[in-house]
Design an enzyme around this catalytic site. Structure first.
Site, mmCIF file in Angstrom:
data_model
loop_
_atom_site.group_PDB
_atom_site.id
_atom_site.type_symbol
_atom_site.label_atom_id
_atom_site.label_comp_id
_atom_site.label_asym_id
_atom_site.label_seq_id
_atom_site.Cartn_x
_atom_site.Cartn_y
_atom_site.Cartn_z
ATOM 1 N N PRO A 153 55.260 23.851 42.517
ATOM 2 C CA PRO A 153 55.277 23.748 43.975
ATOM 3 C C PRO A 153 56.431 24.526 44.605
ATOM 4 O O PRO A 153 56.276 25.113 45.680
ATOM 5 C CB PRO A 153 55.418 22.243 44.219
ATOM 6 N N TYR A 183 33.707 17.772 36.037
ATOM 7 C CA TYR A 183 33.693 18.728 37.150
ATOM 8 C C TYR A 183 33.740 18.006 38.489
ATOM 9 O O TYR A 183 34.621 18.254 39.322
ATOM 10 C CB TYR A 183 32.462 19.632 37.079
#
Length: 297
Positions: free
Chosen positions: A48, A131
Site C-alpha cells: 500500500p 473465483y
C-alpha cells in the site's frame, strides 16, 4: 480529467482504455504489469505504501480497476481479486482520497440464481467457489473503503479478445482449431445452464459513464444483458459464424466454477437510473465481434 486504468491490457481493460481514449478532454494513464504502462504496478504484490507513492505522482481524478483473475488456484485468485482492491483502496485513501474509484466486479458474486428471476443489487450474495468468493471480497473492500467508489457487477462478457479461461474465448479457440473439418468433434461439458451475456463494449461504456458521472453513485451496479440465455445458444451461434461442419458433444460435467450455477440473470435497472446505461449490442453482435477479433464501437 486524468483517468488511470489498472489492467489496461486485459480483456475488459483493453476495451475500457480504447473507449476512454476517444473521450474528449480525458488524459488516460495506463497502469499494470505490461510494457508501456505509465504506472508499472502489480496489485497482487505491491505494498500500500509504494502504491500510494505511485498514485501521488500520477494524480488521478478517477481510477478504473479492471485488473482481475478468472483462472488459477485459490491463492492466486485471492491475491489479485481480493488483496488487490484492498491495497488499492488503502493507497487511494492515502494519496488521492477525492478520486473516484470504478471497480469491475462479477455477477459470480451472487452465486446460483432462481430460474425465471433477475437479481437486483439488493440480493444476497452466495458465491460458489474461489473465483466468486474472491471477487466478492474485492467488492467488500471497495464498498467499505469510504471512497467515492462504485462496483460494476459484470455479467458474462462476450467480445473481441475474450480469454480462453472463459467459455466464449475457449469456444472461439476450439472452433478456429477445428476449421471446416466435417469429421471434427468438440467434446464439451453440459451446456444447459443459462447465463446473462453482455457485450464487452457495453461493459466499457458503463465503466466510462461511471468514471465521468457527476455526484456519488450507488455502491454496486449490475451490468448485464438482461436476459438469461442458454449456454448452448452461445455455442451454436459461434459455431454458425465459424462455419463449423463437425459435431458438438456434451460428454462431461460442467466446470467446478460454473456447474452448480444453472441460472444467472442480472437486473440492470439501477445502472439505467444512475448512469443512463442500457446494453446497446445484441448477443449476436457480441459473438460476431468475438469471432472477427475486431474492436469496433
Amino acid at each position: 480529467m486524468r483517468i488511470l486504468v489498472l489492467g489496461f491490457t486485459g480483456y475488459l481493460g483493453g476495451h475500457v482504455t480504447e473507449r476512454l481514449r476517444a473521450l474528449p478532454g480525458a488524459l488516460v494513464l495506463a497502469g499494470g504489469r505490461a510494457p508501456g504502462a505509465d504506472l508499472a504496478v502489480d496489485l497482487a504484490t505491491v505494498s500500500p505504501e509504494q502504491l500510494a507513492k505511485d498514485l501521488a505522482s500520477a494524480v488521478p481524478d478517477t481510477v478504473i480497476n479492471c485488473a482481475g483473475a478468472t483462472g488459477g488456484d485459490a491463492v492466486s485468485l485471492a491475491e489479485v481479486n481480493a488483496r488487490g482492491p484492498a491495497v488499492l483502496c488503502a493507497a487511494l485513501r492515502e494519496a488521492a482520497p477525492a478520486a473516484r474509484l470504478v471497480h469491475l466486479g462479477s455477477a459470480a458474486e451472487y452465486g446460483p440464481g432462481t430460474p425465471g428471476a433477475a437479481v437486483t443489487e439488493a440480493a444476497a450474495t452466495h458465491p460458489i467457489g474461489p473465483y466468486g468468493a474472491t471477487k466478492l471480497a474485492g467488492t467488500v473492500a471497495v464498498t467499505t473503503s469510504g471512497l467515492d467508489a462504485v462496483v460494476l457487477r459484470v455479467g458474462n462478457p462476450v467480445g473481441a479478445g475474450a480469454p480462453p479461461t472463459g467459455l466464449p474465448g475457449r469456444m472461439a479457440a476450439l472452433l478456429r482449431e477445428a476449421g471446416s473439418d466435417p469429421e471434427a468433434v468438440l467434446r464439451l461439458g453440459d451446456l444447459s445452464a443459462h447465463r446473462d451475456f453482455v457485450d464487452a463494449r457495453d461493459v466499457a461504456r458503463a465503466a466510462v459513464l461511471a468514471a465521468t458521472a457527476p455526484g456519488p453513485l450507488p455502491p454496486v451496479l449490475n451490468i448485464g444483458g438482461g436476459r438469461a440465455v442458454p449456454v448452448r445458444d452461445l455455442v451454436r451461434g459461434l459455431a454458425g459464424l465459424a462455419g463449423f461442419r463437425g459435431r458438438i458433444e456434451e460428454t462431461t460435467a460442467g466446470s467446478l466454477r460454473s456447474a452448480p450455477v444453472s441460472w444467472q440473470c442480472s437486473d440492470s435497472t439501477a445502472a439505467g437510473d444512475a448512469l443512463g446505461w442500457r446494453p446497446a449490442h445484441t448477443l449476436d453482435e457480441a459473438l460476431a465481434a468475438l469471432w472477427e477479433g475486431g474492436r469496433t464501437t
